[in-house]
Scaffold this motif. Structure first.
Motif, PDB file in Angstrom:
ATOM      1  N   ALA A 278       0.868  -1.178   0.000  1.00 19.91           N
ATOM      2  CA  ALA A 278       0.000   0.000   0.000  1.00 19.91           C
ATOM      3  C   ALA A 278       0.902   1.225   0.000  1.00 19.91           C
ATOM      4  O   ALA A 278       1.578   1.488   1.000  1.00 19.91           O
ATOM      5  CB  ALA A 278      -0.917   0.004   1.219  1.00 19.91           C
TER       6      ALA A 278
ATOM      7  N   ASP B  97      -1.072  -8.244  -8.949  1.00 19.63           N
ATOM      8  CA  ASP B  97      -2.257  -7.405  -9.156  1.00 19.63           C
ATOM      9  C   ASP B  97      -1.979  -6.015  -8.586  1.00 19.63           C
ATOM     10  O   ASP B  97      -1.279  -5.883  -7.575  1.00 19.63           O
ATOM     11  CB  ASP B  97      -3.467  -7.975  -8.408  1.00 19.63           C
ATOM     12  N   GLU B  98      -2.590  -5.010  -9.198  1.00 21.42           N
ATOM     13  CA  GLU B  98      -2.491  -3.634  -8.676  1.00 21.42           C
ATOM     14  C   GLU B  98      -3.877  -2.993  -8.658  1.00 21.42           C
ATOM     15  O   GLU B  98      -4.745  -3.326  -9.484  1.00 21.42           O
ATOM     16  CB  GLU B  98      -1.591  -2.775  -9.566  1.00 21.42           C
ATOM     17  N   PHE B  99      -4.050  -2.043  -7.749  1.00 20.11           N
ATOM     18  CA  PHE B  99      -5.338  -1.339  -7.617  1.00 20.11           C
ATOM     19  C   PHE B  99      -5.040   0.078  -7.147  1.00 20.11           C
ATOM     20  O   PHE B  99      -4.339   0.275  -6.155  1.00 20.11           O
ATOM     21  CB  PHE B  99      -6.217  -2.053  -6.595  1.00 20.11           C
TER      22      PHE B  99
ATOM     23  N   VAL C 221      -9.124   2.041 -10.168  1.00 25.43           N
ATOM     24  CA  VAL C 221      -8.630   1.341 -11.347  1.00 25.43           C
ATOM     25  C   VAL C 221      -7.940   0.068 -10.882  1.00 25.43           C
ATOM     26  O   VAL C 221      -7.186   0.092  -9.902  1.00 25.43           O
ATOM     27  CB  VAL C 221      -7.627   2.196 -12.153  1.00 25.43           C
ATOM     28  N   ALA C 222      -8.212  -1.048 -11.573  1.00 28.53           N
ATOM     29  CA  ALA C 222      -7.617  -2.337 -11.216  1.00 28.53           C
ATOM     30  C   ALA C 222      -6.841  -2.889 -12.403  1.00 28.53           C
ATOM     31  O   ALA C 222      -7.298  -2.784 -13.545  1.00 28.53           O
ATOM     32  CB  ALA C 222      -8.707  -3.322 -10.811  1.00 28.53           C
ATOM     33  N   TRP C 223      -5.676  -3.477 -12.111  1.00 29.10           N
ATOM     34  CA  TRP C 223      -4.869  -4.112 -13.147  1.00 29.10           C
ATOM     35  C   TRP C 223      -4.532  -5.521 -12.685  1.00 29.10           C
ATOM     36  O   TRP C 223      -3.807  -5.711 -11.688  1.00 29.10           O
ATOM     37  CB  TRP C 223      -3.577  -3.330 -13.382  1.00 29.10           C
ATOM     38  N   ALA C 224      -5.034  -6.503 -13.419  1.00 27.44           N
ATOM     39  CA  ALA C 224      -4.752  -7.900 -13.076  1.00 27.44           C
ATOM     40  C   ALA C 224      -3.341  -8.264 -13.533  1.00 27.44           C
ATOM     41  O   ALA C 224      -2.881  -7.805 -14.590  1.00 27.44           O
ATOM     42  CB  ALA C 224      -5.776  -8.816 -13.729  1.00 27.44           C
ATOM     43  N   LYS C 225      -2.688  -9.099 -12.745  1.00 24.63           N
ATOM     44  CA  LYS C 225      -1.330  -9.553 -13.094  1.00 24.63           C
ATOM     45  C   LYS C 225      -1.326 -10.236 -14.457  1.00 24.63           C
ATOM     46  O   LYS C 225      -2.309 -10.914 -14.820  1.00 24.63           O
ATOM     47  CB  LYS C 225      -0.818 -10.523 -12.036  1.00 24.63           C
TER      48      LYS C 225
ATOM     49  N   PHE D  96      -2.295  -0.116  -4.339  1.00 24.19           N
ATOM     50  CA  PHE D  96      -2.196  -1.389  -3.622  1.00 24.19           C
ATOM     51  C   PHE D  96      -1.652  -2.459  -4.558  1.00 24.19           C
ATOM     52  O   PHE D  96      -1.903  -2.413  -5.768  1.00 24.19           O
ATOM     53  CB  PHE D  96      -3.573  -1.813  -3.100  1.00 24.19           C
ATOM     54  N   SER D  97      -0.950  -3.438  -3.992  1.00 27.14           N
ATOM     55  CA  SER D  97      -0.419  -4.532  -4.804  1.00 27.14           C
ATOM     56  C   SER D  97      -0.338  -5.808  -3.984  1.00 27.14           C
ATOM     57  O   SER D  97      -0.203  -5.760  -2.758  1.00 27.14           O
ATOM     58  CB  SER D  97       0.959  -4.178  -5.352  1.00 27.14           C
ATOM     59  N   ALA D  98      -0.434  -6.930  -4.682  1.00 29.78           N
ATOM     60  CA  ALA D  98      -0.273  -8.235  -4.039  1.00 29.78           C
ATOM     61  C   ALA D  98       0.095  -9.244  -5.110  1.00 29.78           C
ATOM     62  O   ALA D  98      -0.299  -9.107  -6.270  1.00 29.78           O
ATOM     63  CB  ALA D  98      -1.561  -8.667  -3.330  1.00 29.78           C
ATOM     64  N   GLY D  99       0.848 -10.270  -4.702  1.00 26.45           N
ATOM     65  CA  GLY D  99       1.274 -11.305  -5.635  1.00 26.45           C
ATOM     66  C   GLY D  99       2.778 -11.473  -5.589  1.00 26.45           C
ATOM     67  O   GLY D  99       3.409 -11.207  -4.561  1.00 26.45           O
TER      68      GLY D  99
END
Lengths: 148, 148
Positions: A44, A65-67, A92-96, A117-120
């Protein structure tokens, strides 16, 4: 824990981009909220862009992933399809793994603020859309693999 | 992808809590932005609480980090240490495995809105602070393991 005291966190505008790609992000001021709060699964990053500043070079992530949530001011989102104005509350969302590079630019006269935000799997790396650069667990390189 | 069109997403107020624990969340309206946008690593849930509604029973996660960003209105954050008022732009982070139960209650007369992000191992489950309930990959149970 109680709510985060953002005013007590010193923002920083460092970048590891090699020159000249570091220039557009000089006016990007970050507070790494997730790390400061002890999070290990969820990234975050609170970002304030001064007028003219970019969030990053236009890029996409292979494994994360990012948001983005817009908090204050106005910014322009750049993607393969074109440009979109972002205002407070916009998401806005961006899938890996989706090869659609994105960044956000402050083209206005006032500061703007958002949280990303990011995760993965951060080590899976990713690619830059408009410049001869990619990144892996070993750092930045040209797209042919030659290191910077 | 372009910015998310929240107005085009129908909110839902379902809950899998067994009664009577489902009652306080009847006025909680969710849009699962992350899943709708195809994210698999990062959870992002847009939540609107009607006056009186709770975000959840007070709980903590064994394997997931959580992060809340307040967008509109006012809410009260409840944790072991007490209560904190949350207003737009306020951020709260909860690291996985920290046994400090938290929830958010709308005690005002107007709706309030926030987004809650999560990442990590959802199947690791967690615990509720104020009621005889926990959850695991198998669902809800009493704290002695007896299923609801």
């Amino acid at each position: 824990m109680p709510k985060l005291d953002l005013d007590a966190m010193m923002p920083e505008n460092s970048t590891s981009y090699p020159p000249p790609f570091d220039q557009p992000v000089q006016g990007r001021w970050k507070r790494r909220l997730g790390a400061i709060a002890g999070l290990t699964e969820l990234g975050a990053c609170h970002v304030m862009l001064k007028p003219g500043a970019w969030s990053s070079q236009r890029h996409w992530h292979e494994g994360e992933d990012e948001f983005l949530v817009m908090l204050a001011g106005e910014a322009v989102l750049i993607e393969d399809e074109g440009e979109t104005i972002l205002r407070p509350g916009d998401c806005v969302a961006w899938a890996k793994g989706v090869a659609n590079g994105h960044n956000v630019i402050n083209r206005g006269a006032a500061d703007c603020t958002f949280i990303c935000f990011s995760a993965g799997d951060a080590k899976a790396g990713g690619f830059y859309s408009d410049i001869d650069m990619k990144w892996t667990a070993d750092g930045y390189s040209h797209k042919d693999g030659t290191p910077y």
